[in-house]
Write a protein that holds these residues in place. Structure first.
Motif, short mmCIF file in Angstrom:
data_model
loop_
_atom_site.label_atom_id
_atom_site.label_comp_id
_atom_site.label_asym_id
_atom_site.label_seq_id
_atom_site.Cartn_x
_atom_site.Cartn_y
_atom_site.Cartn_z
N THR A 4 0.81 -1.22 0.00
CA THR A 4 0.00 0.00 0.00
C THR A 4 0.85 1.27 0.00
N TRP A 5 2.11 1.17 -0.35
CA TRP A 5 2.97 2.35 -0.28
C TRP A 5 2.59 3.39 -1.31
N LYS A 6 2.96 4.64 -0.99
CA LYS A 6 2.79 5.73 -1.95
C LYS A 6 4.00 5.80 -2.87
N THR A 7 5.18 5.51 -2.32
CA THR A 7 6.42 5.47 -3.09
C THR A 7 7.06 4.11 -2.88
N PRO A 8 7.28 3.34 -3.95
CA PRO A 8 7.90 2.02 -3.78
C PRO A 8 9.26 2.14 -3.11
N PRO A 9 9.64 1.14 -2.32
CA PRO A 9 10.92 1.22 -1.60
C PRO A 9 12.12 1.42 -2.52
N GLU A 14 16.64 6.60 0.86
CA GLU A 14 16.78 6.40 2.30
C GLU A 14 17.75 5.26 2.56
N ASP A 15 18.21 5.20 3.79
CA ASP A 15 19.11 4.13 4.18
C ASP A 15 18.35 2.81 4.30
N CYS A 16 19.08 1.73 4.22
CA CYS A 16 18.48 0.41 4.37
C CYS A 16 18.00 0.22 5.81
N THR A 17 16.90 -0.47 5.95
CA THR A 17 16.27 -0.67 7.25
C THR A 17 16.11 -2.15 7.61
N HIS A 18 16.32 -3.03 6.63
CA HIS A 18 16.11 -4.46 6.81
C HIS A 18 17.25 -5.24 6.16
N MET A 19 17.31 -6.51 6.52
CA MET A 19 18.23 -7.45 5.88
C MET A 19 17.39 -8.61 5.36
N ALA A 20 17.83 -9.19 4.25
CA ALA A 20 17.18 -10.40 3.74
C ALA A 20 18.24 -11.47 3.57
N SER A 37 21.13 -6.06 2.21
CA SER A 37 20.39 -5.05 2.97
C SER A 37 19.34 -4.41 2.06
N LEU A 38 18.23 -3.97 2.68
CA LEU A 38 17.07 -3.51 1.92
C LEU A 38 16.41 -2.31 2.56
N ARG A 39 15.56 -1.65 1.77
CA ARG A 39 14.76 -0.53 2.27
C ARG A 39 13.32 -1.00 2.42
N GLY A 40 12.58 -0.32 3.29
CA GLY A 40 11.17 -0.60 3.45
C GLY A 40 10.70 -0.31 4.85
N ASP A 41 9.40 -0.09 4.98
CA ASP A 41 8.81 0.18 6.29
C ASP A 41 8.47 -1.10 7.03
N ASP A 42 8.34 -2.20 6.30
CA ASP A 42 8.05 -3.48 6.93
C ASP A 42 8.67 -4.60 6.08
N ALA A 43 8.47 -5.83 6.51
CA ALA A 43 9.11 -6.97 5.84
C ALA A 43 8.63 -7.13 4.40
N THR A 44 7.35 -6.89 4.13
CA THR A 44 6.84 -7.03 2.77
C THR A 44 7.46 -5.99 1.84
N VAL A 67 14.26 -22.28 -0.52
CA VAL A 67 13.63 -22.70 0.73
C VAL A 67 12.82 -21.54 1.31
N ALA A 68 13.41 -20.36 1.37
CA ALA A 68 12.74 -19.19 1.95
C ALA A 68 13.62 -17.96 1.78
N VAL A 69 13.01 -16.82 2.00
CA VAL A 69 13.74 -15.58 2.19
C VAL A 69 13.32 -15.08 3.57
N VAL A 70 14.31 -14.91 4.44
CA VAL A 70 14.07 -14.44 5.79
C VAL A 70 14.44 -12.96 5.85
N VAL A 71 13.48 -12.13 6.24
CA VAL A 71 13.69 -10.69 6.32
C VAL A 71 13.73 -10.30 7.80
N ARG A 72 14.75 -9.54 8.16
CA ARG A 72 14.92 -9.09 9.54
C ARG A 72 14.99 -7.57 9.57
N ARG A 73 14.27 -6.98 10.52
CA ARG A 73 14.33 -5.53 10.72
C ARG A 73 15.69 -5.19 11.32
#
Length: 129
Positions: A4-9, A14-20, A37-44, A67-73
């Motif tokens: 639901t973002w207004k601007t895609p990550p 901005e600086d990265c806020t998460h790791m995958a 490292s990744l940008r975003g307000d949440d894991a999605t 197997v998976a992608v694990v995202v950590r704040r």
């Protein structure tokens, strides 16, 4: 999954806020890890940033050994270098994950089906990205 973002990550300055951490089964019970490292307000949002900006991520999303992608704040270079993720294969052939040393609220594991679903949605919404 919805976004639901207004601007895609991937368009944010901005600086990265998460790791995958991408987990891929390479055979004989061996799992390889790849972290970024990744940008975003949440894991999605962070997973969307990964899928749209990481070279090869779109191919990884349909990889048979995924197997998976694990995202950590948060960003922790030691965690990225050696993620404390334990994997095991059940008798039914399902992968289970355990992540140690972090608050469960800060970690989200995305299955291959969830990753493919989000990628399909992103490519429909942003075909030229």
């Amino acid at each position: 999954m919805t976004f639901t973002w207004k601007t895609p990550p991937w368009e944010r300055h901005e600086d990265c806020t998460h790791m995958a951490v991408t987990l891929v089964h390479t055979g004989a019970g061996q799992i390889t890890f790849s972290a970024t490292s990744l940008r975003g307000d949440d894991a999605t949002e962070a997973l969307a940033d990964f899928l749209m900006m990481n070279p090869g991520a779109r191919a990884t999303a349909s990889m048979p050994g995924l197997v998976a992608v694990v995202v950590r704040r948060g960003i922790d270079v030691m965690w990225m270098a050696q993620p404390p993720i334990e994997t095991s294969l059940s008798d039914s052939g399902e992968w289970t994950l355990a992540v140690h040393g972090v608050d469960e609220a800060d970690v989200t594991a995305f299955s291959p089906d969830q990753i493919q679903d989000l990628l399909t949605q992103l490519l429909a919404a942003y075909p030229s990205a």
